[in-house]
Write a protein that holds these residues in place. Structure first.
Motif, short mmCIF file in Angstrom:
data_model
loop_
_atom_site.label_atom_id
_atom_site.label_comp_id
_atom_site.label_asym_id
_atom_site.label_seq_id
_atom_site.Cartn_x
_atom_site.Cartn_y
_atom_site.Cartn_z
N ALA A 34 37.82 13.32 30.01
CA ALA A 34 37.82 14.78 30.22
C ALA A 34 36.90 15.13 31.39
O ALA A 34 35.92 14.43 31.65
CB ALA A 34 37.37 15.50 28.97
N ARG A 35 37.23 16.20 32.07
CA ARG A 35 36.37 16.67 33.16
C ARG A 35 35.37 17.66 32.62
O ARG A 35 35.74 18.56 31.88
CB ARG A 35 37.22 17.32 34.24
N PRO A 36 34.10 17.52 32.96
CA PRO A 36 33.11 18.50 32.48
C PRO A 36 33.32 19.86 33.12
O PRO A 36 33.84 19.97 34.23
CB PRO A 36 31.78 17.88 32.91
N HIS A 37 32.95 20.91 32.41
CA HIS A 37 33.01 22.26 32.93
C HIS A 37 31.61 22.62 33.43
O HIS A 37 30.62 22.29 32.80
CB HIS A 37 33.42 23.24 31.83
N VAL A 38 31.54 23.30 34.56
CA VAL A 38 30.25 23.67 35.12
C VAL A 38 30.24 25.15 35.48
O VAL A 38 31.28 25.76 35.70
CB VAL A 38 29.89 22.84 36.38
N VAL A 39 29.07 25.70 35.56
CA VAL A 39 28.89 27.09 35.99
C VAL A 39 28.68 27.08 37.49
O VAL A 39 27.84 26.35 38.00
CB VAL A 39 27.68 27.73 35.28
N VAL A 40 29.44 27.90 38.19
CA VAL A 40 29.29 28.02 39.63
C VAL A 40 28.98 29.48 39.94
O VAL A 40 29.79 30.36 39.68
CB VAL A 40 30.59 27.60 40.37
#
Length: 86
Positions: A34-40
């Motif tokens: 899975a791809r991690p989710h990040v805050v941008v």
């Protein structure tokens, strides 16, 4: 979410997602593959767009091929930018 763009808040239960959130304080497990989710932050969204990242890759490729220009001073760099060569 007025100052941040897209994040899966369920990865960090109880977190208030904003541009001031410290992502290092919210560590979660990401399932294999899975791809991690990040805050941008909003003011950085364009930098992380495919268009900008492709241009960054092209610039790095030019530098690897020796097409970069080096200057001994800021004045020299500005003069170069103001000419037809820049």
């Amino acid at each position: 979410m007025s100052n941040a763009t897209a994040v899966n808040a369920s990865l960090c239960p109880g977190a208030v997602i904003s541009s001031t959130m410290d992502p290092l304080r919210c560590v979660t497990q990401v399932p294999p593959g899975a791809r991690p989710h990040v805050v941008v932050p909003e003011n950085q969204v364009y930098y992380w767009s495919h268009e900008w990242q492709n241009a960054e890759g092209a610039a790095l490729d030019e530098l690897r091929r020796g097409l970069g220009v080096e200057f001994d001073s800021v004045v020299e760099a500005v003069r170069w930018l103001l000419t037809d060569d820049g």
